[in-house]
Structure formats: structure tokens, C-alpha cells
Design a protein around this motif. Structure first.
Motif, PDB file in Angstrom:
ATOM      1  N   ARG A 134       0.855  -1.180   0.000  1.00  8.01           N
ATOM      2  CA  ARG A 134       0.000   0.000   0.000  1.00  8.01           C
ATOM      3  C   ARG A 134       0.894   1.234   0.000  1.00  8.01           C
ATOM      4  O   ARG A 134       2.118   1.127   0.070  1.00  8.01           O
ATOM      5  CB  ARG A 134      -1.043  -0.002   1.148  1.00  8.01           C
ATOM      6  N   ARG A 141      -7.564   0.064  -6.468  1.00  2.90           N
ATOM      7  CA  ARG A 141      -7.821   1.069  -5.415  1.00  2.90           C
ATOM      8  C   ARG A 141      -8.046   2.422  -6.100  1.00  2.90           C
ATOM      9  O   ARG A 141      -7.181   2.893  -6.828  1.00  2.90           O
ATOM     10  CB  ARG A 141      -6.656   1.123  -4.426  1.00  2.90           C
ATOM     11  N   GLN A 169      -1.601   2.092  10.059  1.00  2.00           N
ATOM     12  CA  GLN A 169      -0.342   2.154   9.290  1.00  2.00           C
ATOM     13  C   GLN A 169       0.738   2.894  10.084  1.00  2.00           C
ATOM     14  O   GLN A 169       1.921   2.645   9.900  1.00  2.00           O
ATOM     15  CB  GLN A 169      -0.560   2.886   7.945  1.00  2.00           C
ATOM     16  N   ASP A 228      -2.285  10.996  -1.672  1.00  2.00           N
ATOM     17  CA  ASP A 228      -2.746   9.985  -2.626  1.00  2.00           C
ATOM     18  C   ASP A 228      -3.215  10.626  -3.921  1.00  2.00           C
ATOM     19  O   ASP A 228      -3.205   9.997  -4.971  1.00  2.00           O
ATOM     20  CB  ASP A 228      -3.867   9.147  -2.014  1.00  2.00           C
ATOM     21  N   LYS A 271      -4.631   9.891   3.595  1.00  2.00           N
ATOM     22  CA  LYS A 271      -5.198   8.955   4.578  1.00  2.00           C
ATOM     23  C   LYS A 271      -6.196   9.642   5.509  1.00  2.00           C
ATOM     24  O   LYS A 271      -5.947  10.763   5.969  1.00  2.00           O
ATOM     25  CB  LYS A 271      -4.039   8.349   5.373  1.00  2.00           C
TER      26      LYS A 271
HETATM   27  C1  MRU Z   1       3.942   7.931   0.156  1.00  2.00           C
HETATM   28  S1  MRU Z   1       2.455   7.389   0.542  1.00  2.00           S
HETATM   29  C2  MRU Z   1       1.304   8.705   0.697  1.00  2.00           C
HETATM   30  C3  MRU Z   1      -0.007   8.164   0.952  1.00  2.00           C
HETATM   31  O1  MRU Z   1      -0.238   7.136   0.019  1.00  2.00           O
HETATM   32  C4  MRU Z   1      -0.166   7.636   2.384  1.00  2.00           C
HETATM   33  O2  MRU Z   1      -0.102   8.665   3.300  1.00  2.00           O
HETATM   34  C5  MRU Z   1      -1.484   6.978   2.448  1.00  2.00           C
HETATM   35  O3  MRU Z   1      -2.483   7.629   2.587  1.00  2.00           O
HETATM   36  C6  MRU Z   1      -1.485   5.526   2.208  1.00  2.00           C
HETATM   37  O4  MRU Z   1      -2.770   4.973   2.326  1.00  2.00           O
HETATM   38  P1  MRU Z   1      -2.936   3.405   2.235  1.00  2.00           P
HETATM   39  O5  MRU Z   1      -4.421   3.219   2.383  1.00  2.00           O
HETATM   40  O6  MRU Z   1      -2.144   2.818   3.354  1.00  2.00           O
HETATM   41  O7  MRU Z   1      -2.449   2.980   0.876  1.00  2.00           O
END
Ligand code: MRU
Length: 359
Positions: free
Chosen positions: A46, A89, A204, A245, A256
Motif C-alpha cells: 500500500r 484502489r 499504518q 494519494d 489517509k
Molecule cells: C507515500 S504514501 C502517501 C499516501 O499514500 C499515504 O499517506 C497513504 O495515505 C497511504 O494509504 P494506504 O491506504 O495505506 O495505501
């Protein structure tokens, strides 16, 4: 234990199963795009940059075992596999951007009469393999631009940083985005302390960021998401730095779940709030954050932890994986590999950079 989320060597792809961290280090073989789609969907890998890299490398592995009779057949095959990978996703745009880039490239090259199937395959596979090195180089540049700005504000005094989710080696090809900024500060002996949020519901922060911080021997403390306001009131936080993202044209940023509330609290306490991301997370096709599709995750990810129920049976759950921070709350700026921009500058500045690259 290791921090290498993606192992790739000449057609062999393995990903570290992030669902098992921090207690077990196990790699999963990814043999084709179906395998790539599955590990992304289940969040065994992820983080927006890592998702795109694993998606594309899973296609490289599949391409090695695929025979096509014409460049047109090969281009259509690659396009359909990329379209499939994007569906795993929806919020992180990096995989979508990669799909757009490679589809345009493969279709353009396939229409050249002098191009052979073998050459076309090689060009696309090499370009995809180079994503690993490019991501690390981009992250290092982001780290340095971010550290420069934060230290200018602090008059070069060591700083305390709050970060959210996991944006480090596990979420990227290596180094990290927001965690890359923190790494660059540490490399300059300018990191007094880093606080990472637990990042409920999927943890996370507690599982992955805390693991990276301990592994890297950074001065670090874990806090619950609900402690952020108190932390900013009491602990002299110099800056909040998060990843992204999807950053859209006006600078609104999907990241997130829990990021938006951190930005509000930071504004209240006059703490600069930064988004750190290479331009692979930029989406100029969406005008503002209202139109960003937000992924909703299964309610069990919220109502239980590692299969152990933590919520009253029968209660309904709402589990959006991301939220959107309005551009005006990103007071420090958006740190890219090309420099730091205020959200409202992003469109013109990146437009100029991309334009001059094409020329
Ligand atoms: C360098 S990663 C930046 C984002 O992808 C990170 O903060 C995040 O939101 C990840 O979400 P996830 O749901 O764990 O894939």
C-alpha cells in the motif's frame, strides 16, 4: 526484519506482506497482473507510489511470458492490463497516472511501422523497471526541498515533526515522501523528535511508520490520532508533514483518513502544514477536491484488529479510507521533486515544467 517493500530482479517480483508487519517479515511472489491486483486490493502492499510501481512491475513479469503477434495486439494487451490494475484502489492517482502515461506511449510507438514486437516490449518493460530508481530520486529531492523550507522557518534550529499514516520505504520504492523529509532532517542532524499517529483504523502509523522509525533509530514517539490537538498545544511541534494519494488542480489533497483534522488543528495552532509528494500524485484533470473518488474499505477493518473484534457486534460502521484537505489549510506548501509550491501555484508551475520537458 527488512524495510524493502518491493524486491524486483529481472522479471521476479516479490512484495513484503505489510499485513503481517511489524511482527513477521514474509514476501509474496507476484507472478502476473492478477497477483498484482490482489496484493494491492488486500493492502499487502500500500502507499500511493508503491501501488503504481507494484502494479506496473506485475505487468512486466506477465509480459515476459506473453506472446503477441503484432505491435497493435501488444499495445492493446498492455492497455487492458493497465486499465484493470487501476481498478484495485480508486483514490491514489499514481497507478492511474502510470496507466495513462504507458498507454499513450505504447499506442504511439505501436503505430510506427518500423517498430517490432520485441523492441516495443523491451522499451515498455525497461521504462516500467526504471520506476523504482525514479521514485527514489524523486523522494530524495522532495526530502531535501522539504527540509530546506522547514529549517529556514526554524532558523536552522532542530525541529519536532508530526506525521500521519505511512509514507516511508514501505509506501514507496525507498526513502519515502513525508518520511523522506523527516529522513533528510535527520541526515542534517536537525531532527529533534518525530511524532507519528497511530492512523486508525488500519494502524499504518502504529504498525509501519513506528516500525520504520525504530528501525532507523530516529527519536520518535507514537500517539493516538485523538491526541493531535493536545500534542500541538503542548509539545512545540515545528511542522506537520504528510504524504498524498491525489493532489488536484487547485491543490486540494486526498490523503489517509485523519489528515484533514490534522490540518485544521495545525492551522489553529499556527503550525505549518506540508504535503510531500512527487508529481506522480498530481492530477490536473480534477478541478477541486469535491470530485475525488474516496475509497470505502470493509467495515471489518474498523470493527476488528487482526481479526479480534473491538466494536460492539451489530453496530454499523462508516470506513472511508481517505479524506480531502482543502488547499487553504496546506499552509506550508506542497513539496514536489521540482521544489515547494503554494497550492494555488501548483497548476501553473507544474504546467510550465511539463511544457518545457516536452519542448
Ligand atoms: C507515500 S504514501 C502517501 C499516501 O499514500 C499515504 O499517506 C497513504 O495515505 C497511504 O494509504 P494506504 O491506504 O495505506 O495505501
Amino acid at each position: 526484519m527488512t524495510l524493502e517493500a518491493i524486491k524486483y530482479d529481472e522479471g521476479s517480483l516479490q512484495i513484503l506482506d505489510q499485513l503481517l508487519l511489524p511482527f513477521k517479515s514474509e514476501y509474496i511472489d507476484v507472478k502476473d497482473t492478477e497477483g498484482g491486483w490482489n496484493v494491492i486490493k488486500k493492502m499487502q502492499v500500500r502507499g500511493a507510489p508503491a501501488i503504481a510501481i507494484v502494479g506496473c512491475l506485475s505487468l512486466v513479469v506477465e509480459l515476459r511470458a506473453t506472446h503477441c503477434n503484432s505491435t497493435k495486439e501488444l499495445a492493446d494487451f498492455i492497455q487492458s492490463k493497465l486499465e484493470y490494475l487501476v481498478t484495485a484502489r480508486p483514490t491514489a492517482v499514481n497507478m492511474g497516472n502510470a496507466a495513462k502515461y504507458f498507454t499513450e506511449k505504447v499506442q504511439r510507438l505501436a503505430s510506427d511501422d518500423g517498430m517490432s514486437v520485441k523492441n516495443l516490449k523491451k522499451i515498455i518493460m525497461t521504462d516500467m523497471e526504471e520506476m523504482l530508481a525514479k521514485d527514489i530520486a524523486g523522494n530524495k529531492a522532495v526530502g531535501d526541498f522539504g527540509a530546506d523550507d522547514i529549517l529556514t522557518r526554524s532558523n536552522k534550529q532542530p525541529v519536532c515533526i508530526l506525521t500521519h499514516c505511512n509514507t516511508g520505504s514501505l509506501a514507496t520504492a525507498g526513502y519515502g515522501t513525508a518520511l523522506g523529509v523527516i529522513r533528510s532532517l535527520k541526515n542534517r542532524d536537525a531532527l529533534k523528535h518525530v511524532y507519528c499517529t497511530e492512523t486508525r483504523p488500519y494502524n499504518q502509523g502504529a504498525r509501519l511508520t513506528a516500525y520504520e522509525l525504530v528501525y532507523e533509530k530516529m527519536p520518535a514517539t507514537l500517539v493516538c490520532d485523538s491526541m493531535a490537538a493536545m500534542l500541538m498545544q503542548r509539545k512545540n511541534i515545528s511542522a506537520v508533514v504528510v504524504g498524498a494519494d491525489r493532489v488536484v488542480a487547485n491543490g486540494d489533497t486526498a490523503n489517509k483518513i485523519g489528515t484533514y483534522q490534522l490540518a485544521i488543528v495545525a492551522k489553529h495552532h499556527d503550525v505549518p502544514f506540508y504535503v510531500a509528494c512527487p508529481t506522480t500524485a498530481y492530477d490536473s484533470t480534477i478541478a477541486n477536491g469535491d470530485s475525488i473518488k474516496i475509497e470505502e474499505r470493509p467495515s471489518q477493518e474498523m470493527s476488528s484488529i487482526n481479526g479480534v473484534p473491538v466494536a460492539a457486534p451489530g453496530i454499523q460502521c462508516w470506513n472511508p479510507g481517505f479524506d480531502v484537505t482543502p488547499a487553504e489549510l496546506i499552509t506550508g506548501g506542497i513539496i514536489t521533486e521540482h521544489g515547494l509550491f503554494k497550492p494555488h501555484e501548483l497548476k501553473d508551475k507544474l504546467g510550465l515544467i511539463n511544457g518545457s520537458k516536452k519542448a
